[in-house]
Design a protein around this motif. Structure first.
Motif, mmCIF file in Angstrom:
data_model
loop_
_atom_site.group_PDB
_atom_site.id
_atom_site.type_symbol
_atom_site.label_atom_id
_atom_site.label_comp_id
_atom_site.label_asym_id
_atom_site.label_seq_id
_atom_site.Cartn_x
_atom_site.Cartn_y
_atom_site.Cartn_z
ATOM 1 N N ALA A 170 0.820 -1.214 0.000
ATOM 2 C CA ALA A 170 0.000 0.000 0.000
ATOM 3 C C ALA A 170 0.854 1.264 0.000
ATOM 4 O O ALA A 170 0.398 2.329 -0.424
ATOM 5 N N ASP A 171 2.113 1.181 0.456
ATOM 6 C CA ASP A 171 3.000 2.347 0.504
ATOM 7 C C ASP A 171 3.729 2.611 -0.811
ATOM 8 O O ASP A 171 4.340 3.666 -0.976
ATOM 9 N N VAL A 172 3.686 1.682 -1.737
ATOM 10 C CA VAL A 172 4.473 1.800 -2.970
ATOM 11 C C VAL A 172 4.114 3.052 -3.781
ATOM 12 O O VAL A 172 5.017 3.763 -4.225
ATOM 13 N N PRO A 173 2.845 3.390 -4.009
ATOM 14 C CA PRO A 173 2.565 4.611 -4.780
ATOM 15 C C PRO A 173 3.200 5.871 -4.168
ATOM 16 O O PRO A 173 3.777 6.694 -4.881
ATOM 17 N N LEU A 174 3.130 6.022 -2.854
ATOM 18 C CA LEU A 174 3.736 7.171 -2.196
ATOM 19 C C LEU A 174 5.258 7.144 -2.330
ATOM 20 O O LEU A 174 5.894 8.166 -2.600
ATOM 21 N N LEU A 175 5.852 5.963 -2.162
ATOM 22 C CA LEU A 175 7.297 5.843 -2.298
ATOM 23 C C LEU A 175 7.762 6.196 -3.703
ATOM 24 O O LEU A 175 8.801 6.848 -3.883
ATOM 25 N N LEU A 176 7.009 5.785 -4.699
ATOM 26 C CA LEU A 176 7.367 6.135 -6.077
ATOM 27 C C LEU A 176 7.307 7.635 -6.291
ATOM 28 O O LEU A 176 8.195 8.226 -6.918
ATOM 29 N N LYS A 177 6.265 8.270 -5.798
ATOM 30 C CA LYS A 177 6.162 9.729 -5.950
ATOM 31 C C LYS A 177 7.315 10.429 -5.240
ATOM 32 O O LYS A 177 7.835 11.431 -5.720
ATOM 33 N N ARG A 178 7.715 9.903 -4.097
ATOM 34 C CA ARG A 178 8.760 10.539 -3.304
ATOM 35 C C ARG A 178 10.155 10.307 -3.877
ATOM 36 O O ARG A 178 10.993 11.212 -3.893
ATOM 37 N N TYR A 179 10.439 9.095 -4.366
ATOM 38 C CA TYR A 179 11.821 8.744 -4.702
ATOM 39 C C TYR A 179 12.111 8.509 -6.183
ATOM 40 O O TYR A 179 13.270 8.429 -6.574
ATOM 41 N N ALA A 180 11.102 8.400 -7.028
ATOM 42 C CA ALA A 180 11.360 8.173 -8.460
ATOM 43 C C ALA A 180 11.735 9.491 -9.131
ATOM 44 O O ALA A 180 11.297 10.561 -8.727
ATOM 45 N N GLY A 181 12.566 9.384 -10.145
ATOM 46 C CA GLY A 181 12.951 10.561 -10.909
ATOM 47 C C GLY A 181 14.226 11.198 -10.375
ATOM 48 O O GLY A 181 14.883 10.664 -9.474
ATOM 49 N N PRO A 182 14.582 12.345 -10.940
ATOM 50 C CA PRO A 182 15.821 13.026 -10.526
ATOM 51 C C PRO A 182 15.789 13.388 -9.044
ATOM 52 O O PRO A 182 14.757 13.787 -8.505
ATOM 53 N N GLN A 183 16.909 13.231 -8.386
ATOM 54 C CA GLN A 183 17.039 13.555 -6.966
ATOM 55 C C GLN A 183 18.159 14.578 -6.811
ATOM 56 O O GLN A 183 19.269 14.381 -7.310
ATOM 57 N N ALA A 184 17.872 15.651 -6.116
ATOM 58 C CA ALA A 184 18.852 16.727 -5.940
ATOM 59 C C ALA A 184 20.114 16.249 -5.212
ATOM 60 O O ALA A 184 21.201 16.752 -5.450
ATOM 61 N N ASN A 185 19.962 15.286 -4.316
ATOM 62 C CA ASN A 185 21.107 14.853 -3.517
ATOM 63 C C ASN A 185 21.939 13.757 -4.182
ATOM 64 O O ASN A 185 22.915 13.297 -3.597
ATOM 65 N N ILE A 186 21.607 13.343 -5.386
ATOM 66 C CA ILE A 186 22.372 12.298 -6.081
ATOM 67 C C ILE A 186 23.287 12.944 -7.108
ATOM 68 O O ILE A 186 22.865 13.795 -7.887
ATOM 69 N N GLY A 187 24.532 12.546 -7.116
ATOM 70 C CA GLY A 187 25.476 13.037 -8.115
ATOM 71 C C GLY A 187 26.217 14.300 -7.702
ATOM 72 O O GLY A 187 26.828 14.960 -8.522
#
Length: 56
Positions: A38-55
């Motif tokens: 049930a938490d997967v949709p929220l996790l995808l919205k939060r962590y999928a895509g470009p992340q400012a702290n990566i790279g």
């Protein structure tokens, strides 16, 4: 008999491919837990895509 069937009749039988060693259980090397489905949709919205702290 079609061409494919005639070719298949003269091909050698498939061989069992040898392995390159044993496998391992990832959990023996990586600590992780499963998130509730049930938490997967929220996790995808939060962590999928470009992340400012990566790279950086």
């Amino acid at each position: 008999m079609s061409t494919c069937a005639a070719e298949a009749a003269v091909l050698p039988p498939p061989r069992v491919k040898p392995t390159n060693g044993t496998t391992f259980k990832p959990s023996d090397h990586y600590g992780h837990t499963l998130d509730p489905a049930a938490d997967v949709p929220l996790l995808l919205k939060r962590y999928a895509g470009p992340q400012a702290n990566i790279g950086r």
